[in-house]
Design a protein around this motif. Structure first.
Motif, PDB file in Angstrom:
ATOM      1  N   GLN A   1      36.364  -4.772 -35.600  1.00 45.46           N
ATOM      2  CA  GLN A   1      37.335  -3.846 -36.166  1.00 45.46           C
ATOM      3  C   GLN A   1      36.681  -2.869 -37.139  1.00 45.46           C
ATOM      4  O   GLN A   1      37.120  -1.738 -37.276  1.00 45.46           O
ATOM      5  CB  GLN A   1      38.445  -4.632 -36.876  1.00 45.46           C
ATOM      6  N   ASN A   2      35.621  -3.305 -37.807  1.00 47.57           N
ATOM      7  CA  ASN A   2      34.928  -2.455 -38.774  1.00 47.57           C
ATOM      8  C   ASN A   2      33.485  -2.194 -38.359  1.00 47.57           C
ATOM      9  O   ASN A   2      32.596  -2.099 -39.195  1.00 47.57           O
ATOM     10  CB  ASN A   2      34.959  -3.096 -40.165  1.00 47.57           C
ATOM     11  N   CYS A   3      33.265  -2.103 -37.044  1.00 49.95           N
ATOM     12  CA  CYS A   3      31.914  -1.821 -36.552  1.00 49.95           C
ATOM     13  C   CYS A   3      32.008  -0.971 -35.292  1.00 49.95           C
ATOM     14  O   CYS A   3      32.564  -1.412 -34.282  1.00 49.95           O
ATOM     15  CB  CYS A   3      31.172  -3.121 -36.267  1.00 49.95           C
ATOM     16  N   GLN A   4      31.498   0.247 -35.365  1.00 50.16           N
ATOM     17  CA  GLN A   4      31.494   1.138 -34.204  1.00 50.16           C
ATOM     18  C   GLN A   4      30.082   1.171 -33.627  1.00 50.16           C
ATOM     19  O   GLN A   4      29.138   1.594 -34.305  1.00 50.16           O
ATOM     20  CB  GLN A   4      31.927   2.554 -34.601  1.00 50.16           C
ATOM     21  N   ILE A   5      29.955   0.724 -32.398  1.00 51.34           N
ATOM     22  CA  ILE A   5      28.649   0.659 -31.736  1.00 51.34           C
ATOM     23  C   ILE A   5      28.550   1.758 -30.694  1.00 51.34           C
ATOM     24  O   ILE A   5      29.455   1.936 -29.873  1.00 51.34           O
ATOM     25  CB  ILE A   5      28.425  -0.717 -31.087  1.00 51.34           C
ATOM     26  N   LYS A   6      27.447   2.499 -30.732  1.00 52.03           N
ATOM     27  CA  LYS A   6      27.251   3.601 -29.792  1.00 52.03           C
ATOM     28  C   LYS A   6      25.855   3.543 -29.171  1.00 52.03           C
ATOM     29  O   LYS A   6      24.909   3.045 -29.772  1.00 52.03           O
ATOM     30  CB  LYS A   6      27.430   4.949 -30.510  1.00 52.03           C
ATOM     31  N   LEU A   7      25.767   4.080 -27.966  1.00 50.24           N
ATOM     32  CA  LEU A   7      24.485   4.301 -27.302  1.00 50.24           C
ATOM     33  C   LEU A   7      24.315   5.805 -27.141  1.00 50.24           C
ATOM     34  O   LEU A   7      25.195   6.478 -26.594  1.00 50.24           O
ATOM     35  CB  LEU A   7      24.449   3.638 -25.923  1.00 50.24           C
ATOM     36  N   THR A   8      23.208   6.329 -27.634  1.00 49.26           N
ATOM     37  CA  THR A   8      22.900   7.742 -27.467  1.00 49.26           C
ATOM     38  C   THR A   8      21.737   7.861 -26.498  1.00 49.26           C
ATOM     39  O   THR A   8      20.664   7.295 -26.738  1.00 49.26           O
ATOM     40  CB  THR A   8      22.540   8.404 -28.809  1.00 49.26           C
ATOM     41  N   VAL A   9      21.939   8.570 -25.415  1.00 47.16           N
ATOM     42  CA  VAL A   9      20.941   8.649 -24.347  1.00 47.16           C
ATOM     43  C   VAL A   9      20.086   9.901 -24.531  1.00 47.16           C
ATOM     44  O   VAL A   9      20.586  11.025 -24.508  1.00 47.16           O
ATOM     45  CB  VAL A   9      21.613   8.671 -22.969  1.00 47.16           C
ATOM     46  N   LYS A  10      18.791   9.676 -24.721  1.00 45.13           N
ATOM     47  CA  LYS A  10      17.827  10.754 -24.879  1.00 45.13           C
ATOM     48  C   LYS A  10      17.012  10.903 -23.598  1.00 45.13           C
ATOM     49  O   LYS A  10      17.146  10.126 -22.653  1.00 45.13           O
ATOM     50  CB  LYS A  10      16.919  10.476 -26.075  1.00 45.13           C
ATOM     51  N   GLN A  11      16.120  11.889 -23.586  1.00 45.22           N
ATOM     52  CA  GLN A  11      15.302  12.132 -22.403  1.00 45.22           C
ATOM     53  C   GLN A  11      14.503  10.904 -21.993  1.00 45.22           C
ATOM     54  O   GLN A  11      14.394  10.583 -20.809  1.00 45.22           O
ATOM     55  CB  GLN A  11      14.340  13.295 -22.669  1.00 45.22           C
ATOM     56  N   HIS A  12      13.932  10.200 -22.970  1.00 43.05           N
ATOM     57  CA  HIS A  12      13.047   9.087 -22.652  1.00 43.05           C
ATOM     58  C   HIS A  12      13.406   7.800 -23.375  1.00 43.05           C
ATOM     59  O   HIS A  12      12.624   6.848 -23.367  1.00 43.05           O
ATOM     60  CB  HIS A  12      11.595   9.460 -22.989  1.00 43.05           C
ATOM     61  N   GLN A  13      14.542   7.756 -24.007  1.00 38.63           N
ATOM     62  CA  GLN A  13      14.917   6.564 -24.755  1.00 38.63           C
ATOM     63  C   GLN A  13      16.426   6.429 -24.819  1.00 38.63           C
ATOM     64  O   GLN A  13      17.158   7.395 -24.631  1.00 38.63           O
ATOM     65  CB  GLN A  13      14.357   6.626 -26.176  1.00 38.63           C
ATOM     66  N   ILE A  14      16.884   5.215 -25.041  1.00 42.79           N
ATOM     67  CA  ILE A  14      18.297   4.942 -25.295  1.00 42.79           C
ATOM     68  C   ILE A  14      18.381   4.318 -26.677  1.00 42.79           C
ATOM     69  O   ILE A  14      17.712   3.317 -26.961  1.00 42.79           O
ATOM     70  CB  ILE A  14      18.887   3.986 -24.242  1.00 42.79           C
ATOM     71  N   VAL A  15      19.174   4.915 -27.557  1.00 43.48           N
ATOM     72  CA  VAL A  15      19.245   4.482 -28.948  1.00 43.48           C
ATOM     73  C   VAL A  15      20.598   3.815 -29.209  1.00 43.48           C
ATOM     74  O   VAL A  15      21.646   4.413 -28.984  1.00 43.48           O
ATOM     75  CB  VAL A  15      19.059   5.675 -29.915  1.00 43.48           C
ATOM     76  N   LEU A  16      20.556   2.580 -29.682  1.00 44.69           N
ATOM     77  CA  LEU A  16      21.771   1.874 -30.077  1.00 44.69           C
ATOM     78  C   LEU A  16      21.938   2.021 -31.578  1.00 44.69           C
ATOM     79  O   LEU A  16      21.022   1.727 -32.347  1.00 44.69           O
ATOM     80  CB  LEU A  16      21.675   0.392 -29.692  1.00 44.69           C
ATOM     81  N   SER A  17      23.102   2.486 -32.006  1.00 44.87           N
ATOM     82  CA  SER A  17      23.387   2.620 -33.430  1.00 44.87           C
ATOM     83  C   SER A  17      24.717   1.968 -33.737  1.00 44.87           C
ATOM     84  O   SER A  17      25.587   1.843 -32.864  1.00 44.87           O
ATOM     85  CB  SER A  17      23.413   4.103 -33.847  1.00 44.87           C
ATOM     86  N   ALA A  18      24.873   1.526 -34.958  1.00 44.11           N
ATOM     87  CA  ALA A  18      26.107   0.850 -35.366  1.00 44.11           C
ATOM     88  C   ALA A  18      26.484   1.317 -36.764  1.00 44.11           C
ATOM     89  O   ALA A  18      25.626   1.473 -37.630  1.00 44.11           O
ATOM     90  CB  ALA A  18      25.921  -0.655 -35.348  1.00 44.11           C
ATOM     91  N   GLU A  19      27.773   1.517 -36.980  1.00 46.78           N
ATOM     92  CA  GLU A  19      28.256   2.010 -38.269  1.00 46.78           C
ATOM     93  C   GLU A  19      29.508   1.239 -38.669  1.00 46.78           C
ATOM     94  O   GLU A  19      30.422   1.044 -37.876  1.00 46.78           O
ATOM     95  CB  GLU A  19      28.573   3.500 -38.171  1.00 46.78           C
TER      96      GLU A  19
END
Length: 240
Positions: free
Chosen positions: A189-207
């Motif tokens: 409920q208090n954690c937003q998880i995202k995947l950002t897709v770049k040219q050569h990498q996939i970045v997982l971030s959480a806020e």
């Protein structure tokens, strides 16, 4: 004439030892000597070193996840398996040109409609409480479901070998995937998880405050993670 010859020879040796991005007087590998003896390769090596340093400085993109360790691992692997495997100048020139392009694209978004389905890994060194070290793998698996959604499984290996895993659906919008919590998942409920897709990498971030408590005291999504898009493992990533 003898003095002029000696001076010219000294000047040539001095300029050669300063060529490339490393000290050519200490070159031991055949590929390093080839770089030092070839002007075009020395220039490319200097350009590569500049691109690498610049990319390292910007390896904490807008996602907030530090991808410098992933980049360092990728660079070491490239040196070992691509550059050092070359036996001639043309092979090295091609390798350098490709790698410089890779580095300059590191933080660029992936083109629209890129196919991402597959299994990805990031290997890193883990130190355990008993002082022992081991190479462990974070993994990520993506499978498109249609209707702008994808099934994503991921396992992060963190402090002392503790795992933080996630198996669920993500909504796709451009190059960003956002986790869709299921009913009853109160820890998200208090954690937003995202995947950002770049040219050569996939970045997982959480806020969010809930990201630190999702997997217990020694593992969480709070610090994010990153995966090389080229690291497609044969074994699927299966989250708990």
């Amino acid at each position: 004439m003898r003095l002029l010859f000696i001076f010219a020879l000294f000047t040539t040796l001095a300029s050669t030892s300063q060529a490339a991005s490393f000290d050519c007087s200490k070159a031991t590998k055949p590929v390093e000597r080839m770089i030092c003896e070839t002007g075009s390769l020395s220039t490319l090596d200097e350009q590569l070193a500049g691109a690498y340093k610049s990319t390292i400085k910007t390896s904490r993109p807008a996602t907030g996840t530090d991808t410098s360790e992933l980049l360092k691992s990728s660079q070491q692997r490239w040196l070992r398996t691509t550059r050092d495997a070359c036996k001639n100048v043309q092979c090295l020139e091609n390798a350098y040109v490709g790698r410089i392009a890779f580095l300059t694209q590191w933080n660029e978004d992936t083109p629209a409609n890129s196919k991402l389905d597959g299994n990805y890994e990031f290997s890193h060194n883990m130190e355990f409480a008993n002082g022992k070290h081991a190479i462990v793998q974070d993994c990520l698996a993506i499978k498109s479901l249609g209707n702008a959604q994808a099934q994503v499984n991921t396992i992060l290996v963190q402090s002392n070998g503790h795992n933080c895993s996630l198996n669920g659906k993500f909504a796709m919008a451009g190059n960003v995937y956002s986790y869709l919590p299921e009913k009853g998942e109160h820890d998200f409920q208090n954690c937003q998880i995202k995947l950002t897709v770049k040219q050569h990498q996939i970045v997982l971030s959480a806020e969010g405050d809930g990201c630190s408590s999702r997997c217990g005291a020694q593992a969480s999504f709070a610090n994010g993670a990153s995966f090389l898009r080229a690291d497609k493992s044969k074994k699927a990533c299966v989250a708990d």
